[in-house]
Write a protein that holds these residues in place. Structure first.
Motif, short mmCIF file in Angstrom:
data_model
loop_
_atom_site.label_atom_id
_atom_site.label_comp_id
_atom_site.label_asym_id
_atom_site.label_seq_id
_atom_site.Cartn_x
_atom_site.Cartn_y
_atom_site.Cartn_z
N ILE A 60 0.95 -1.18 -0.09
CA ILE A 60 0.00 -0.05 0.01
C ILE A 60 0.88 1.11 0.05
O ILE A 60 1.92 1.07 0.28
N TYR A 61 0.26 2.32 -0.35
CA TYR A 61 1.38 3.59 -0.70
C TYR A 61 1.88 3.94 0.50
O TYR A 61 3.06 4.53 0.72
N ASP A 62 1.02 3.99 1.72
CA ASP A 62 1.83 4.53 3.02
C ASP A 62 2.93 3.73 3.25
O ASP A 62 3.98 4.25 3.87
N SER A 63 2.79 2.30 3.14
CA SER A 63 3.91 1.32 3.31
C SER A 63 5.30 1.82 2.36
O SER A 63 6.13 1.66 2.77
N LEU A 64 4.76 1.89 1.23
CA LEU A 64 5.82 2.06 0.34
C LEU A 64 6.63 3.61 0.77
O LEU A 64 7.73 3.39 0.48
N GLY A 65 5.76 4.39 1.01
CA GLY A 65 6.42 5.67 1.43
C GLY A 65 7.17 5.59 2.67
O GLY A 65 8.52 6.07 2.67
N PHE A 66 6.90 4.70 3.46
CA PHE A 66 7.58 4.78 4.64
C PHE A 66 8.93 4.07 4.31
O PHE A 66 9.92 4.29 4.85
N THR A 67 9.00 2.98 3.41
CA THR A 67 10.22 2.24 2.93
C THR A 67 11.08 3.20 2.45
O THR A 67 12.38 3.12 2.72
N PHE A 68 10.71 4.17 1.71
CA PHE A 68 11.43 4.89 0.86
C PHE A 68 11.36 6.41 1.62
O PHE A 68 11.90 7.30 0.91
N GLN A 69 11.14 6.47 2.87
CA GLN A 69 11.16 7.79 3.65
C GLN A 69 10.54 9.07 2.81
O GLN A 69 10.80 10.13 2.92
N MET A 70 9.00 8.82 2.45
CA MET A 70 8.18 9.68 1.98
C MET A 70 6.83 9.43 2.37
O MET A 70 6.52 8.42 2.98
N GLY A 71 5.95 10.58 2.17
CA GLY A 71 4.47 10.10 2.81
C GLY A 71 3.89 9.54 1.77
O GLY A 71 4.38 9.16 0.30
#
Length: 97
Positions: A60-71
């Motif tokens: 999910i995009y929140d998890s993807l963002g967390f992984t790559f240090q972005m929202g």
């Protein structure tokens, strides 16, 4: 897949970026920085890895963002932008073969 295959794809990905945006990714990043926009993917290697990572993992995009240090919304926008670039790159490669 091998590092050589990734690097060959990256070369074509860079050419496609320049074709679509009319400048190198480095120039694009520098313009964003001058506009005081934070850039989370500093080079095309990172962009391509980001897209391939998401295709492989389907986060999910929140998890993807967390992984790559972005929202999450930034992850979504980056994925949309750079996956479209990958799609166009692969279409051109297919037309050449």
């Amino acid at each position: 897949h091998s590092k050589e295959e990734f690097n060959n794809l990256l070369k074509d990905y860079g050419s496609e970026f320049e074709s679509e945006y009319g400048c190198s990714y480095a120039t694009y990043v520098n313009e964003r920085i001058q506009e005081d926009i934070k850039v989370k993917l500093p080079d095309l290697y990172s962009c391509l890895f980001f897209v391939l990572y998401q295709y492989k993992n389907g986060l999910i995009y929140d998890s993807l963002g967390f992984t790559f240090q972005m929202g999450g919304s930034t992850a979504y926008e980056n994925f949309k932008r750079y996956s479209s670039l990958l799609e166009n790159t692969l279409k051109k490669r297919q037309n050449l073969s």
